[in-house]
Write a protein that holds these residues in place. Structure first.
Motif, short mmCIF file in Angstrom:
data_model
loop_
_atom_site.label_atom_id
_atom_site.label_comp_id
_atom_site.label_asym_id
_atom_site.label_seq_id
_atom_site.Cartn_x
_atom_site.Cartn_y
_atom_site.Cartn_z
N GLY A 80 -2.00 -3.75 2.97
CA GLY A 80 -1.72 -5.18 3.03
C GLY A 80 -0.28 -5.55 2.76
O GLY A 80 0.01 -6.39 1.92
N ILE A 81 0.64 -4.92 3.48
CA ILE A 81 2.06 -5.21 3.31
C ILE A 81 2.58 -5.83 4.60
O ILE A 81 2.48 -5.22 5.66
CB ILE A 81 2.88 -3.94 2.99
CG1 ILE A 81 2.37 -3.28 1.71
CG2 ILE A 81 4.36 -4.28 2.84
CD1 ILE A 81 3.10 -1.99 1.39
N ASN A 82 3.11 -7.02 4.50
CA ASN A 82 3.77 -7.63 5.65
C ASN A 82 5.27 -7.64 5.37
O ASN A 82 5.76 -8.45 4.59
CB ASN A 82 3.27 -9.06 5.86
CG ASN A 82 3.75 -9.63 7.18
OD1 ASN A 82 4.79 -9.25 7.69
ND2 ASN A 82 2.98 -10.55 7.74
N ASN A 98 5.40 5.91 -4.60
CA ASN A 98 4.81 4.58 -4.53
C ASN A 98 5.83 3.51 -4.14
O ASN A 98 5.54 2.31 -4.24
CB ASN A 98 4.17 4.20 -5.87
CG ASN A 98 5.19 4.09 -6.98
OD1 ASN A 98 6.20 4.78 -6.97
ND2 ASN A 98 4.95 3.22 -7.94
N GLN A 99 7.01 3.92 -3.70
CA GLN A 99 8.03 2.96 -3.26
C GLN A 99 8.36 3.19 -1.79
O GLN A 99 8.69 4.31 -1.38
CB GLN A 99 9.30 3.10 -4.11
CG GLN A 99 9.13 2.68 -5.56
CD GLN A 99 10.35 2.95 -6.39
OE1 GLN A 99 11.38 3.40 -5.88
NE2 GLN A 99 10.26 2.69 -7.68
N VAL A 100 8.25 2.12 -1.00
CA VAL A 100 8.54 2.16 0.42
C VAL A 100 9.53 1.06 0.73
O VAL A 100 9.33 -0.10 0.33
CB VAL A 100 7.27 1.98 1.27
CG1 VAL A 100 7.61 1.98 2.75
CG2 VAL A 100 6.26 3.08 0.97
N ALA A 101 10.62 1.38 1.41
CA ALA A 101 11.65 0.39 1.77
C ALA A 101 11.59 0.12 3.26
O ALA A 101 11.25 1.00 4.06
CB ALA A 101 13.04 0.87 1.38
N ALA A 111 11.96 -3.41 -0.92
CA ALA A 111 11.17 -2.25 -1.33
C ALA A 111 9.81 -2.74 -1.81
O ALA A 111 9.71 -3.79 -2.46
CB ALA A 111 11.88 -1.45 -2.43
N TRP A 112 8.77 -1.96 -1.49
CA TRP A 112 7.40 -2.38 -1.77
C TRP A 112 6.63 -1.28 -2.49
O TRP A 112 6.92 -0.09 -2.32
CB TRP A 112 6.65 -2.70 -0.46
CG TRP A 112 7.34 -3.69 0.41
CD1 TRP A 112 8.39 -3.47 1.25
CD2 TRP A 112 7.05 -5.09 0.51
NE1 TRP A 112 8.75 -4.63 1.87
CE2 TRP A 112 7.95 -5.64 1.45
CE3 TRP A 112 6.09 -5.93 -0.08
CZ2 TRP A 112 7.93 -6.98 1.80
CZ3 TRP A 112 6.07 -7.27 0.27
CH2 TRP A 112 6.99 -7.78 1.20
N ASP A 113 5.65 -1.69 -3.26
CA ASP A 113 4.68 -0.79 -3.86
C ASP A 113 3.36 -1.01 -3.13
O ASP A 113 2.77 -2.09 -3.23
CB ASP A 113 4.52 -1.09 -5.35
CG ASP A 113 3.57 -0.11 -6.04
OD1 ASP A 113 2.86 0.63 -5.34
OD2 ASP A 113 3.53 -0.10 -7.28
N PRO A 114 2.87 -0.02 -2.34
CA PRO A 114 1.64 -0.21 -1.57
C PRO A 114 0.43 -0.60 -2.43
O PRO A 114 -0.52 -1.19 -1.92
CB PRO A 114 1.42 1.15 -0.89
CG PRO A 114 2.79 1.75 -0.83
CD PRO A 114 3.48 1.29 -2.07
N GLU A 115 0.46 -0.24 -3.72
CA GLU A 115 -0.65 -0.60 -4.59
C GLU A 115 -0.56 -2.04 -5.07
O GLU A 115 -1.53 -2.58 -5.59
CB GLU A 115 -0.71 0.36 -5.77
CG GLU A 115 -0.97 1.81 -5.38
CD GLU A 115 -1.02 2.73 -6.57
OE1 GLU A 115 -0.78 2.24 -7.70
OE2 GLU A 115 -1.31 3.93 -6.39
N ARG A 116 0.62 -2.66 -4.92
CA ARG A 116 0.81 -4.08 -5.27
C ARG A 116 1.56 -4.75 -4.12
O ARG A 116 2.74 -5.07 -4.23
CB ARG A 116 1.60 -4.21 -6.57
CG ARG A 116 0.87 -3.66 -7.80
CD ARG A 116 1.74 -3.77 -9.03
NE ARG A 116 2.92 -2.92 -8.92
CZ ARG A 116 3.97 -3.00 -9.73
NH1 ARG A 116 4.01 -3.92 -10.67
NH2 ARG A 116 4.99 -2.18 -9.57
N VAL A 121 8.96 -5.29 -4.72
CA VAL A 121 9.49 -4.94 -6.03
C VAL A 121 11.00 -5.03 -6.05
O VAL A 121 11.63 -4.98 -7.12
CB VAL A 121 9.05 -3.52 -6.45
CG1 VAL A 121 7.54 -3.46 -6.61
CG2 VAL A 121 9.51 -2.48 -5.44
N PHE A 122 11.59 -5.16 -4.87
CA PHE A 122 13.05 -5.25 -4.78
C PHE A 122 13.44 -6.00 -3.52
O PHE A 122 12.87 -5.79 -2.45
CB PHE A 122 13.67 -3.84 -4.76
CG PHE A 122 15.07 -3.79 -4.21
CD1 PHE A 122 16.14 -4.21 -4.96
CD2 PHE A 122 15.31 -3.31 -2.93
CE1 PHE A 122 17.43 -4.16 -4.45
CE2 PHE A 122 16.59 -3.26 -2.41
CZ PHE A 122 17.65 -3.68 -3.18
#
Length: 227
Positions: A80-82, A98-101, A111-116, A121-122
């Motif tokens: 659920g990341i847009n 757990n960090q994807v940019a 930058a995103w945390d797929p679990e949140r 997150v950035f």
């Protein structure tokens, strides 16, 4: 599909959103998707491994969605990341899985945390205006997490390299601190690679030019090689 996915060694994304697995031993390609809901809005623009064991594939689409494919089970899950539209690049932090940019054209680095997935997150700061005080368009072409640090470098279609500090470990601070940015020639940058163990960034530009960018605090030097 579980048995089929485990024999695939090459993964390819199509412009209609199909994830294809290629078995070099069988010399055959297999589709992993729901064939009744394909569209060009789901065009795959980037693929990346989701874990060091290479059992998970992250699939980034131009419509800003990210899908998670598990090769051991042959199952695709929509994360659920847009991340926004016009995505040019997505990369995972090799030090923290757990960090994807992601970033792209008029889509700043986040930058995103797929679990949140609800909030990044950035979020990077905008690049400063040019010498005429005009806004510089955002066009993130590539990014690289710098190993064992809180920094990430980006290169842009506006021939710039930027180094930012991302406070991903803080639940409060989410706005990145721009350490420095520099302009590199006149050609758009296409790729950035960070050399492990040294404070050095390799940058590639559109006509095949490669630059070595050293960074120590606020100082930098550039060496250019033509191939």
């Amino acid at each position: 599909m579980e048995d089929i996915s485990q024999v695939c060694s090459v993964w390819v994304g199509s412009e209609t959103g199909i994830l294809k697995g290629v078995s070099l031993s069988k010399k055959q390609a297999f589709n992993f998707c729901e064939m009744n809901c394909l569209s060009r809005e789901q065009e795959v623009c980037v693929l990346g491994w989701g874990d060091p064991q290479e059992t998970e594939v992250l699939v980034g689409s131009v419509n800003g969605t990210v899908k998670w494919f598990r090769t051991e089970k042959g199952i695709i899950t929509t994360v659920g990341i847009n991340v926004g539209k016009n995505v040019c690049r997505m990369r995972q932090n090799p030090s923290q899985c757990n960090q994807v940019a992601a970033g792209g054209k008029e889509n700043g680095l986040k930058a995103w945390d797929p679990e949140r997935p609800g909030t990044p997150v950035f979020t990077s700061k905008n690049v400063r205006n040019d010498w005429l005080d005009l806004r510089v368009p955002e066009w993130v072409r590539d990014m690289a997490f710098i190993a064992d640090s809180d920094k990430i470098d980006t290169c842009t279609g506006q021939h710039q390299v930027c180094l930012s500090v991302f406070p991903c470990t803080s639940p409060v601070l989410r706005l990145g601190l721009l350490v420095f940015s520099a302009s590199l020639g006149v050609f758009p940058c296409t790729q950035t690679i960070h050399s492990s163990g040294v404070r050095r960034i390799l940058l590639d530009t559109q006509p095949g030019q490669r630059s070595t960018f050293w960074h120590t605090g606020f100082c930098s030097a550039q060496y250019i090689f033509w191939g």
